[in-house]
Write an enzyme that holds these catalytic residues in place. Structure first.
Site, PDB file in Angstrom:
ATOM      1  N   GLU A 171       0.821  -1.115   0.074  1.00  0.00           N
ATOM      2  CA  GLU A 171      -0.011   0.083   0.006  1.00  0.00           C
ATOM      3  C   GLU A 171       0.778   1.238  -0.056  1.00  0.00           C
ATOM      4  O   GLU A 171       1.841   1.281   0.648  1.00  0.00           O
ATOM      5  CB  GLU A 171      -0.759   0.028   1.398  1.00  0.00           C
ATOM      6  CG  GLU A 171      -1.720   1.070   1.476  1.00  0.00           C
ATOM      7  CD  GLU A 171      -2.583   1.216   2.657  1.00  0.00           C
ATOM      8  OE1 GLU A 171      -3.580   1.844   2.955  1.00  0.00           O
ATOM      9  OE2 GLU A 171      -1.973   0.542   3.626  1.00  0.00           O
ATOM     10  N   LYS A 204      -9.707   2.721  -2.170  1.00  0.00           N
ATOM     11  CA  LYS A 204      -9.857   2.096  -0.888  1.00  0.00           C
ATOM     12  C   LYS A 204     -11.242   2.384  -0.131  1.00  0.00           C
ATOM     13  O   LYS A 204     -11.633   3.629  -0.162  1.00  0.00           O
ATOM     14  CB  LYS A 204      -8.793   2.427   0.221  1.00  0.00           C
ATOM     15  CG  LYS A 204      -8.781   1.607   1.678  1.00  0.00           C
ATOM     16  CD  LYS A 204      -7.549   2.115   2.165  1.00  0.00           C
ATOM     17  CE  LYS A 204      -7.143   1.225   3.573  1.00  0.00           C
ATOM     18  NZ  LYS A 204      -5.988   2.083   4.427  1.00  0.00           N
ATOM     19  N   CYS A 224      -5.543  -3.144   2.598  1.00  0.00           N
ATOM     20  CA  CYS A 224      -5.214  -2.818   4.096  1.00  0.00           C
ATOM     21  C   CYS A 224      -6.403  -2.844   5.078  1.00  0.00           C
ATOM     22  O   CYS A 224      -6.797  -4.177   5.201  1.00  0.00           O
ATOM     23  CB  CYS A 224      -4.475  -1.416   4.291  1.00  0.00           C
ATOM     24  SG  CYS A 224      -3.404  -1.431   5.842  1.00  0.00           S
TER      25      CYS A 224
END
Length: 258
Positions: A44, A110, A144
């Site tokens: 990331e 995300k 994540c």
């Protein structure tokens, strides 16, 4: 369609908020891969580290890091993925790019911004999940903190490979290990997590634990702590054999994202 997929995970330290040094470093690591690979997976925010300073670090959607990714994909005839800080339409995004060998791409913003670190205060969250096709493999790439939300990852499309790129700190390594394995088991798919190592500019420590879990939850990688690059062969036959044997996905709950 390919019955196997060769993936390379790159677990690395990152230069804090320094895209030039990170791109140089990853160029060297990719050049050193001494075996054929179909997909290179980076962490990331691999060009900056997990920074809450997008005003100074963000690039346009077709900016320097994106162009570097396209160049690497074409030069090595492989796909490449990882997330980057992007500025678009007066918003900042933690955006994953999946670049195909010919340079065309898919993107994923995300969904679950990390409120504990204030990510939600500076980055806009994505609203759409991505499931893409590459060499006949259905791939769902996530980022994540998304790992903590199993509904978002639920295998409603019969994908083959779930990917998490991350900056996941040492203090919560147990959660990282446990949840990656759980996502593989419950979705009967390969689950790959690629994390960074080292210490960032906020003095958060990262120890990696990047891993590849198979559809029954077995870790088929050897990566643990420290800098590490590993190429692993995934087998479509292994997925189908276990799905046909256990048929757990046949009993999954039906729902729609709204």
């Amino acid at each position: 369609m390919s019955n196997t997929l060769k993936i390379t995970i790159v677990q690395s330290e990152l230069y804090w908020e320094n895209a030039e040094e990170n791109l140089k470093m990853f160029s060297e690591k990719i050049a050193a891969i001494n075996t054929e690979t179909n997909l290179i997976i980076l962490p990331e925010m691999f060009s900056t580290g997990f920074s809450m300073n997008p005003a100074d670090l963000a690039e346009p959607a077709g900016g320097r890091t994106f162009k570097w990714m396209v160049s690497q994909a074409k030069n090595y005839n492989t796909a490449i993925t990882g997330s980057v800080i992007i500025s678009e339409n007066d918003h900042f995004f933690n955006r994953l790019f999946f670049i195909y060998p010919d340079g065309h791409f898919e993107k994923y913003d995300k969904k679950h911004t990390f409120t504990f670190a204030g990510e939600n205060e500076v980055y806009a969250n994505g609203t759409e999940r991505l499931v893409l096709d590459y060499k006949g493999w259905k791939i769902c790439p996530l980022i994540c903190y998304d790992l903590r939300f199993p509904v978002w990852a639920r295998n409603t499309e019969d994908y083959d490979l779930l990917i998490y790129v991350a900056n996941w700190p040492k203090v919560r390594t147990l959660a990282w290990d446990t949840l990656l394995q759980a996502r593989a088991i419950e979705n009967m798919a390969y689950c790959v997590g690629v994390n960074r190592v080292g210490v960032d500019g906020n003095i958060h420590e990262y120890v990696g634990h990047s891993a590849v879990y198979d559809p029954v939850g077995k870790n088929v990688s050897t990566c643990s702590v420290g800098e590490f690059t590993e190429t692993i062969i995934l087998e479509k036959k292994h997925i189908q054999e276990n799905r046909n044997r256990f048929r757990f996905l046949n009993d999954r709950d039906s729902f729609k994202f709204v």
